[in-house]
Each structure stands twice: as structure tokens, then as C-alpha cells.
Design an enzyme around this catalytic site. Structure first.
Site, mmCIF file in Angstrom:
data_model
loop_
_atom_site.group_PDB
_atom_site.id
_atom_site.type_symbol
_atom_site.label_atom_id
_atom_site.label_comp_id
_atom_site.label_asym_id
_atom_site.label_seq_id
_atom_site.Cartn_x
_atom_site.Cartn_y
_atom_site.Cartn_z
ATOM 1 N N ASN A 23 96.371 -21.870 54.094
ATOM 2 C CA ASN A 23 94.913 -21.845 54.150
ATOM 3 C C ASN A 23 94.348 -20.435 54.245
ATOM 4 O O ASN A 23 93.136 -20.247 54.114
ATOM 5 C CB ASN A 23 94.411 -22.692 55.324
ATOM 6 C CG ASN A 23 94.601 -24.178 55.074
ATOM 7 O OD1 ASN A 23 94.728 -24.619 53.932
ATOM 8 N ND2 ASN A 23 94.644 -24.959 56.137
ATOM 9 N N CYS A 117 93.185 -33.809 49.267
ATOM 10 C CA CYS A 117 93.620 -34.879 50.170
ATOM 11 C C CYS A 117 92.611 -36.018 50.219
ATOM 12 O O CYS A 117 91.410 -35.806 50.110
ATOM 13 C CB CYS A 117 93.813 -34.334 51.583
ATOM 14 S SG CYS A 117 95.263 -33.310 51.794
ATOM 15 N N ARG A 122 84.422 -34.242 51.596
ATOM 16 C CA ARG A 122 84.335 -32.844 52.003
ATOM 17 C C ARG A 122 83.368 -32.169 51.030
ATOM 18 O O ARG A 122 83.782 -31.522 50.076
ATOM 19 C CB ARG A 122 85.712 -32.183 51.952
ATOM 20 C CG ARG A 122 86.752 -32.893 52.781
ATOM 21 C CD ARG A 122 87.861 -31.946 53.158
ATOM 22 N NE ARG A 122 89.160 -32.519 52.856
ATOM 23 C CZ ARG A 122 90.300 -31.884 53.061
ATOM 24 N NH1 ARG A 122 90.313 -30.682 53.548
ATOM 25 N NH2 ARG A 122 91.444 -32.460 52.779
ATOM 26 N N PRO A 123 82.061 -32.322 51.245
ATOM 27 C CA PRO A 123 81.092 -31.890 50.248
ATOM 28 C C PRO A 123 81.060 -30.376 50.091
ATOM 29 O O PRO A 123 81.354 -29.628 51.024
ATOM 30 C CB PRO A 123 79.766 -32.416 50.798
ATOM 31 C CG PRO A 123 79.984 -32.547 52.267
ATOM 32 C CD PRO A 123 81.424 -32.920 52.422
ATOM 33 N N ASP A 305 93.728 -30.398 61.881
ATOM 34 C CA ASP A 305 95.015 -30.388 61.191
ATOM 35 C C ASP A 305 96.211 -30.575 62.126
ATOM 36 O O ASP A 305 97.347 -30.668 61.659
ATOM 37 C CB ASP A 305 95.185 -29.082 60.403
ATOM 38 C CG ASP A 305 94.439 -29.097 59.087
ATOM 39 O OD1 ASP A 305 93.963 -30.167 58.672
ATOM 40 O OD2 ASP A 305 94.327 -28.023 58.452
ATOM 41 N N ILE A 327 85.899 -34.147 62.822
ATOM 42 C CA ILE A 327 85.760 -33.321 61.618
ATOM 43 C C ILE A 327 85.711 -34.175 60.356
ATOM 44 O O ILE A 327 84.805 -34.049 59.533
ATOM 45 C CB ILE A 327 86.917 -32.306 61.522
ATOM 46 C CG1 ILE A 327 86.981 -31.456 62.792
ATOM 47 C CG2 ILE A 327 86.743 -31.432 60.286
ATOM 48 C CD1 ILE A 327 85.761 -30.619 63.050
#
Length: 417
Positions: A23, A117, A122-123, A305, A327
Site C-alpha cells: 500500500n 476486493c 469504496r467510492p 486491514d 471502515i
């Protein structure tokens, strides 16, 4: 289709080297688009998402001068195709990170809306609204983001919600904008700081990374540089959680404890003994873990995560825990698979109540996403008998040779076709 076969019960011992953070590496790779000079990235993990991003950059026109294990030398001197097609983007939502750099460097971008995923919406609206505030003309056409601009203009952007990739995209775009850009309600994750360090090394003027207000003073151009990707804090946390669940004594090297304060605190709550140094973490666990309740939230709070891995640990803890996910919606898909191992878990909305039991039983399970894959591996390591984890292609998106690293620490785990 490949699977993992795990025989549970072994304690984990020895030393494991941590890879570079996916990431952090993905936005740093995209930062290569901001300069015509040669750009070198070190400590790249060998992961499917990294390979996909390199292929996307090549399609855009970036030349991969060297691609040795762990190192890539890139040249974006000639960007010939500022496009990210659906076929390329559908498996990796991080491809949206080319939007800001392409728009800032070339004045145009044509980017498919992202996939990745299957853990909820997740805009990317924060990316689009921020770039529009900087003067970009953006429309959505047949599933693509079409963006055009002259030189972007610095402005004040207050993001509606905390978004890591949104912060990264806007920060990269702002480095070449005219004037000063202020990002408010910015993500504070260490990966954002790592990207800022990379950009500063290229000549960008950035202050405040790691806080919720980042100030970027645009410059005319960025130059080439060399950047070493930070260690993967989620891989680190995953291995530590596995040892806390299984028992044992493990030392993780080439990592950083300062990016994992909350996770380490929760592991200490389980009863683990933890020692840390500048680039290592040692965890010792000699008994059944105590349960830990937690609530996910943006950094520096508990990371989403790591939620699934801690659920595996709580499944065999000595007591009951309450785990709340704030989240992402739909990030409890691993619960049904844990129940196949006889875990005692009830889900109520965005909260899971986990009643720890002394022993899980091995069974065949199916991974639904990247972190769920890690959860099921940990569960298999503590279960009695054989556990088979199917659909492990998710794993190769985010963990570098996880089964080999666990095996060298004493786990009975192997990959089969």
C-alpha cells in the site's frame, strides 16, 4: 486453482523478514509519472498488484529500464497513452492512483472506474471532487473517468471523509499545480507519509504529512530520485497475530514498530510479551490468548486491514470479545468460513461478538478477500487437524510468499495445485 493445506498445532519459532508495503509501493510507482527523469524504487514486494501496476504504467508509456527482484527503474519521459483500461483496472482498484499524476503532468486522463476486493463500496468521489476544485474538467462516461485540465491550480480542499488513496491522489496532483494546495481531513496513514517523503525527494514542497492537514506548494517540475518503500505494517501485524494465536517466539526483521502502536497494544492485551528495536519486533506467547475487543477506524486507530486476523485469534481466546468494523461494510465475510471450523461468532450489523473456544477443528474453507485469506490461515494454524484454504489468489495480491515464511517458522503449510 491453487490451495493451501495446513496442519494445525505447531508453535511458530525463529525469524521472518518483512517485505516492502504494497500500500506504500503502489502510489510510489504512480509518482514516477510526475517526472520525465529516471526514477528508482527499492524494496518492492513481489506481489500480483505490483506486477499489475507495472504493466499498467508500461501501457501508459513508462519504460521499465530494470526490474530486478525488489527494485524497479522507471522512465516516464514519454507518456503516450494516458489511459487505464477496464481490463487492467478491474482487478486492482489502486489503479485510480494514476489519475492525479497523469492529469498534473499531461493535462488529461481516461481511467476506468476501479475494481479490486469485494469488501464493499469504496467510492472515488473524493478524488474527483478534489481535482475539480483544482480546475479539472471531469465527467463519467460509460464507466470511465474522463479528465482534462490546463495546469491545475492550488486550492483548499476539505474531504468529506478520510480516504487514503484520495489523499495520495490529490497530494500527487498538487505537487505540479500552481500555487498552494491545502488538504484538510487528510489521511494520516504511514503510507501517506512514505509517499510524501518520496515526493519531497523528487523536489516537491510538502508539509504536514502524517497529520490531518497537508500543505503542498506546487513546483514547475519534479526530478528523478531513488526511494526505498517502507516495511509492510499489515504483513508485520499478520505474523505477530499468528504467533499470538499459535504460541511461540518469533522475531520479525526489516520492519518498524512505530507504525503499529495500536496493534502492538492489542497484542499485549492478549498476553503476548513484545520487545522492539529500530528495525525488529520480537513476540513471545506461551499460553492461550486473552480476548481483545476492538473498533476499526482510520490511522492511528486500529486498522481495518487487521480486523480479520484478530477475529481468528479471538476465536480461540479465553473469553468473549466484541469487534466493530467502521471502515467498510461487508467486511465480515470470513465469519461464515470461521464457523466451518466451529468458531462461535454472532454478527449484529457492523459488530461481531466472538466467543472464544479452546479448539477449532480443521475443515475446507474459501477465502473471500485478501485479509480474510490471512484470517483463515491463522485459524488453520491453530485448528486441530487439516484445513484447506481455497481461492488463495487473493493472497498473492498482498502477501509475498506467506506460506514459505510461515513454513520456515515451523508451520505445517504448503501450496498445492
Amino acid at each position: 486453482m491453487q490451495k493451501l493445506v495446513i496442519h494445525g498445532g505447531a508453535k511458530l519459532q525463529g525469524e521472518i523478514s518483512i517485505s516492502g508495503a504494497k500500500n506504500a509501493a503502489l502510489p510510489v510507482l504512480c509518482a514516477s509519472l510526475l517526472t520525465a527523469d529516471t526514477f528508482t524504487i527499492q524494496n518492492l514486494p513481489h506481489l500480483r498488484d505490483i506486477t499489475t501496476m507495472l504493466a499498467l504504467l508500461e501501457q501508459i508509456g513508462v519504460r521499465i529500464l530494470t526490474n530486478d527482484p525488489g527494485t524497479a527503474e522507471l522512465s516516464a519521459a514519454s507518456i503516450t497513452n494516458p489511459t487505464a483500461s477496464y481490463d487492467m483496472v478491474k482487478t486492482m482498484r489502486a489503479a485510480i492512483l494514476v489519475l492525479g499524476p497523469l492529469l498534473a503532468r499531461t493535462g488529461q486522463a481516461y481511467i476506468s472506474l476501479p475494481g479490486g476486493c469485494a469488501i464493499g463500496m469504496r467510492p472515488v468521489d473524493q478524488h474527483i471532487k478534489g481535482l475539480q476544485a483544482m480546475g479539472a474538467d471531469i465527467s463519467i462516461e460509460q464507466g470511465y473517468i474522463r479528465a482534462q485540465a490546463g495546469r491545475l491550480s492550488g486550492t483548499r480542499i476539505v474531504m468529506d471523509l478520510v480516504t487514503v488513496t484520495g489523499t495520495e491522489n490529490l497530494m500527487m496532483a498538487a505537487t505540479l499545480a500552481s500555487g498552494t494546495t491545502i488538504l484538510e481531513n487528510a489521511a494520516r496513514e504511514p503510507e501517506v507519509v512514505d509517499l510524501a517523503d518520496c515526493l519531497i525527494g523528487m523536489g516537491a514542497k510538502i508539509e504536514g504529512a502524517g497529520s490531518d492537514i497537508i500543505v503542498i506548494e506546487g513546483v514547475d517540475h519534479l526530478h528523478g530520485s531513488s526511494h526505498t518503500v517502507m516495511p509492510d505494517r499489515i504483513e508485520t501485524g499478520t505474523f505477530l497475530t499468528a504467533v499470538a494465536a499459535c504460541g511461540g517466539d518469533i522475531t520479525l526483521t526489516r520492519t518498524r514498530a512505530d507504525t503499529l502502536d495500536v496493534v502492538l497494544g492489542k497484542l499485549i492485551e492478549t498476553g503476548a510479551a513484545i520487545d522492539t528495536g529500530e528495525d525488529w519486533i520480537r513476540l513471545r506467547m506461551q499460553h492461550r490468548p486473552q480476548p481483545v475487543s476492538l473498533r476499526t477506524a482510520p490511522y492511528p486507530a486500529f486498522p481495518t486491514d487487521m480486523q480479520a486476523q484478530f477475529m481468528a485469534l479471538n476465536s480461540i481466546a479465553d473469553g468473549t470479545s466484541v469487534m466493530t468494523e467502521t471502515i467498510f461494510e461487508n467486511r465480515f465475510m470470513h465469519v461464515q468460513e470461521l464457523k466451518r471450523l466451529n468458531a462461535d461468532i454472532q454478527v449484529e450489523g457492523n459488530t461481531a461478538i466472538v466467543h472464544g473456544i479452546p479448539q477449532l477443528d480443521g475443515a475446507s474453507v474459501m477465502a473471500t478477500d485478501l485479509r480474510a485469506s490471512a484470517c483463515l490461515i491463522i485459524a488453520g494454524l491453530v485448528a486441530q487437524g487439516e484445513t484447506i484454504v481455497d481461492r488463495i489468489y487473493h493472497l498473492d495480491r498482498g502477501y509475498e510468499r506467506i506460506e514459505r515464511k510461515l513454513a520456515q517458522a515451523g508451520a505445517q503449510i504448503k501450496r498445492i495445485n
